[in-house]
Every structure is written in structure tokens, then in C-alpha cells.
Write an enzyme that holds these catalytic residues in place. Structure first.
Site, PDB file in Angstrom:
ATOM      1  N   GLY A  34      12.270 -59.232  62.707  1.00  0.00           N
ATOM      2  CA  GLY A  34      11.752 -58.738  61.436  1.00  0.00           C
ATOM      3  C   GLY A  34      10.452 -59.339  60.944  1.00  0.00           C
ATOM      4  N   ASP A  73      11.352 -62.771  57.557  1.00  0.00           N
ATOM      5  CA  ASP A  73      11.062 -61.542  56.810  1.00  0.00           C
ATOM      6  C   ASP A  73      11.729 -61.552  55.439  1.00  0.00           C
ATOM      7  OD1 ASP A  73      13.625 -61.302  57.910  1.00  0.00           O
ATOM      8  OD2 ASP A  73      13.326 -59.298  58.714  1.00  0.00           O
ATOM      9  N   ASP A  82      18.337 -62.980  52.296  1.00  0.00           N
ATOM     10  CA  ASP A  82      19.280 -62.149  51.553  1.00  0.00           C
ATOM     11  C   ASP A  82      20.402 -63.069  51.052  1.00  0.00           C
ATOM     12  OD1 ASP A  82      20.727 -59.935  50.675  1.00  0.00           O
ATOM     13  OD2 ASP A  82      21.368 -59.321  52.658  1.00  0.00           O
ATOM     14  N   LYS A 115      15.960 -61.700  48.013  1.00  0.00           N
ATOM     15  CA  LYS A 115      16.824 -61.026  47.039  1.00  0.00           C
ATOM     16  C   LYS A 115      17.589 -62.126  46.308  1.00  0.00           C
ATOM     17  CE  LYS A 115      17.669 -57.084  50.155  1.00  0.00           C
ATOM     18  NZ  LYS A 115      18.691 -56.413  51.000  1.00  0.00           N
ATOM     19  N   PHE A 157      18.694 -52.145  49.822  1.00  0.00           N
ATOM     20  CA  PHE A 157      18.435 -52.289  51.256  1.00  0.00           C
ATOM     21  C   PHE A 157      17.083 -51.653  51.547  1.00  0.00           C
ATOM     22  CE2 PHE A 157      18.491 -51.204  55.723  1.00  0.00           C
ATOM     23  CZ  PHE A 157      18.938 -52.402  56.272  1.00  0.00           C
ATOM     24  N   ILE A 158      16.219 -52.373  52.249  1.00  0.00           N
ATOM     25  CA  ILE A 158      14.858 -51.896  52.476  1.00  0.00           C
ATOM     26  C   ILE A 158      14.498 -51.847  53.959  1.00  0.00           C
ATOM     27  CG2 ILE A 158      13.939 -52.623  50.229  1.00  0.00           C
ATOM     28  CD1 ILE A 158      12.823 -55.074  51.937  1.00  0.00           C
ATOM     29  N   ASP A 209      14.049 -53.470  59.450  1.00  0.00           N
ATOM     30  CA  ASP A 209      14.652 -52.324  60.115  1.00  0.00           C
ATOM     31  C   ASP A 209      15.992 -51.914  59.538  1.00  0.00           C
ATOM     32  OD1 ASP A 209      15.968 -54.750  61.152  1.00  0.00           O
ATOM     33  OD2 ASP A 209      17.018 -53.327  62.451  1.00  0.00           O
ATOM     34  N   ARG A 245      10.755 -50.138  61.341  1.00  0.00           N
ATOM     35  CA  ARG A 245       9.936 -51.350  61.251  1.00  0.00           C
ATOM     36  C   ARG A 245       8.443 -51.072  61.175  1.00  0.00           C
ATOM     37  NH1 ARG A 245      13.228 -55.699  62.730  1.00  0.00           N
ATOM     38  NH2 ARG A 245      14.748 -55.281  64.370  1.00  0.00           N
TER      39      ARG A 245
HETATM   40  P1  IMP Z   1      20.920 -63.332  55.290  1.00  0.00           P
HETATM   41  O1  IMP Z   1      21.540 -64.199  56.339  1.00  0.00           O
HETATM   42  O2  IMP Z   1      21.962 -62.590  54.497  1.00  0.00           O
HETATM   43  O3  IMP Z   1      19.970 -64.080  54.367  1.00  0.00           O
HETATM   44  O4  IMP Z   1      20.138 -62.202  56.027  1.00  0.00           O
HETATM   45  C1  IMP Z   1      18.878 -62.356  56.495  1.00  0.00           C
HETATM   46  C2  IMP Z   1      18.537 -61.310  57.543  1.00  0.00           C
HETATM   47  O5  IMP Z   1      19.168 -60.060  57.270  1.00  0.00           O
HETATM   48  C3  IMP Z   1      17.067 -61.033  57.523  1.00  0.00           C
HETATM   49  O6  IMP Z   1      16.390 -61.836  58.439  1.00  0.00           O
HETATM   50  C4  IMP Z   1      16.983 -59.564  57.883  1.00  0.00           C
HETATM   51  O7  IMP Z   1      16.868 -59.419  59.268  1.00  0.00           O
HETATM   52  C5  IMP Z   1      18.282 -58.985  57.433  1.00  0.00           C
HETATM   53  N1  IMP Z   1      18.174 -58.252  56.138  1.00  0.00           N
HETATM   54  C6  IMP Z   1      18.576 -58.659  54.917  1.00  0.00           C
HETATM   55  N2  IMP Z   1      18.329 -57.743  53.982  1.00  0.00           N
HETATM   56  C7  IMP Z   1      17.731 -56.716  54.621  1.00  0.00           C
HETATM   57  C8  IMP Z   1      17.197 -55.445  54.164  1.00  0.00           C
HETATM   58  O8  IMP Z   1      17.219 -55.064  52.989  1.00  0.00           O
HETATM   59  N3  IMP Z   1      16.645 -54.664  55.143  1.00  0.00           N
HETATM   60  C9  IMP Z   1      16.576 -55.022  56.453  1.00  0.00           C
HETATM   61  N4  IMP Z   1      17.057 -56.201  56.908  1.00  0.00           N
HETATM   62  C10 IMP Z   1      17.627 -57.034  56.002  1.00  0.00           C
HETATM   63 MG    MG Z   2      15.431 -61.220  60.290  1.00  0.00          MG
END
Ligand code: IMP
Ligand code: MG
Length: 179
Positions: A50, A105, A108, A136, A157-158, A164, A170
């Protein structure tokens, strides 16, 4: 005129953040890094897949000379985080005694980042900082510090600008949110 609506796999997405705004915010992160890392040679770790577009734009605004490497972790399956983080591709640079900047990227839940960070500390890095394109804040589940963040967004979700939906979407210059 950019496309206002796109269709990726089975979902519709609408324009959310324009290229111009993304670039403006990336330049601000670059300016902060230029102040904090002036004259140093940190290792910038671009987290694939990403962050490839963000990293490519960010590094072109840096005045110092980072070593740039790529690592790949994965935690996502479709639109929900799986919570499980696997290392898919390791770190190729010698990180002992080095300053590390992780380029991601989006943060979350923060679970991915909280799994990545200790690896560098254990490998003997002298400092580890996080630079992300997007965060977020309302979804953060773990206690991690994001040192540099270009944009904070709501829980949508984006896709686009490297992000992606199951591998697609992407390539867009702008960021789109699911409708
Ligand atoms: P986390 O472990 O929940 O913080 O997730 C992080 C990873 O989830 C990021 O590196 C992204 O690859 C993916 N991700 C989280 N939110 C989104 C979104 O809205 N769109 C696309 N990928 C996302
Ligand atoms: Mg990622």
C-alpha cells in the site's frame, strides 16, 4: 476532470480526497522530516504494497539522503482486518544503530504497526519512527505513537493512491471512499 465515482470489484466508491490535497499534506510531512533528519541517513522502510505511491512521492521532497528499503507484511483480507500479521518479506538493511522511519499507507486499528515496531527495536535500531499517509483515529485499538501523519480520516473504507480493495483500486491519483 477527475472521475467522481469508481467501481472496484463489487463495490462503488466516490471521490474523497483529491490528488492536490494529498500532495500538499505530503509536502508538509516532508518538511517535518527535513527538519528532524537534516544531515542524517535514516533507513526508510516502505511497507508494501500500500505505501509504494506515498513513499515514492514523499522521498522526492526530502533534502537528506535516506537509505530506502521495502518490506511486506499483511493483515487485511477484503474490508476487514484479520488481526493476524505475517511477515512476508524481511528487512534487507543493517539496522543496528540506525534511525528507522517506517513508511506506511494507513494506520487503522494499529495492530499491523504494533507488530512491525518491536521488530526494529529488537534488531537494534537506535530510533524507530512512523510516517503514515492516513490514519483513522477512531479505530485505533492499540497504544502506538504515530510520529508523522499526512491526513486523518473518518472510518470509511478507502481505495486509491496505493490503497486497495482486494488488490484493486491502487492506481488512482485521488482517494475514494466506499458508498
Ligand atoms: P491495521 O492493522 O488495522 O492498522 O491495518 C493497517 C493495514 O490495513 C494498512 O496497512 C492497509 O493495508 C489496510 N487498511 C486499513 N484501512 C484500509 C482502507 O480503508 N482501505 C484499504 N486498506 C486499508
Ligand atoms: Mg498496508
Amino acid at each position: 476532470m477527475e472521475t467522481k465515482k469508481i467501481h472496484v470489484l463489487d463495490r462503488d466508491f466516490e471521490l474523497s480526497i483529491r490528488e492536490e490535497e494529498i500532495m500538499e499534506k505530503i509536502k508538509k510531512v516532508a518538511a517535518q522530516l527535513n527538519t528532524d533528519y537534516a544531515g542524517r541517513q535514516p533507513v526508510m522502510v516502505c511497507i508494501l504494497n500500500g505505501a509504494f505511491m506515498f513513499a515514492a512521492d514523499l522521498v522526492r521532497y526530502l533534502d537528506f539522503q535516506p537509505e530506502i528499503i521495502f518490506a511486506r507484511f499483511s493483515s487485511y483480507d477484503g474490508m476487514d482486518t484479520t488481526g493476524e500479521v505475517r511477515e512476508l518479506l524481511g528487512i534487507t538493511a543493517d539496522v543496528v544503530g540506525r534511525d528507522i522511519i517506517i513508511v506506511e499507507d494507513i494506520v487503522d486499528t494499529g495492530i499491523t504497526m504494533s507488530n512491525i515496531l518491536p521488530n526494529f527495536q529488537q534488531m537494534g535500531a537506535s530510533s524507530v519512527k512512523v510516517a503514515c499517509l492516513l490514519q483513522k483515529p477512531d479505530k485505533l485499538k492499540v497504544d502506538i505513537k504515530i510520529d508523522y501523519c499526512a491526513l486523518q480520516i473518518p472510518n470509511d473504507f478507502i481505495v486509491g493512491y496505493g490503497l486497495d480493495y482486494d488488490g484493486f483500486g491502487r492506481n488512482y491519483r485521488d482517494i475514494y471512499k466506499v458508498v
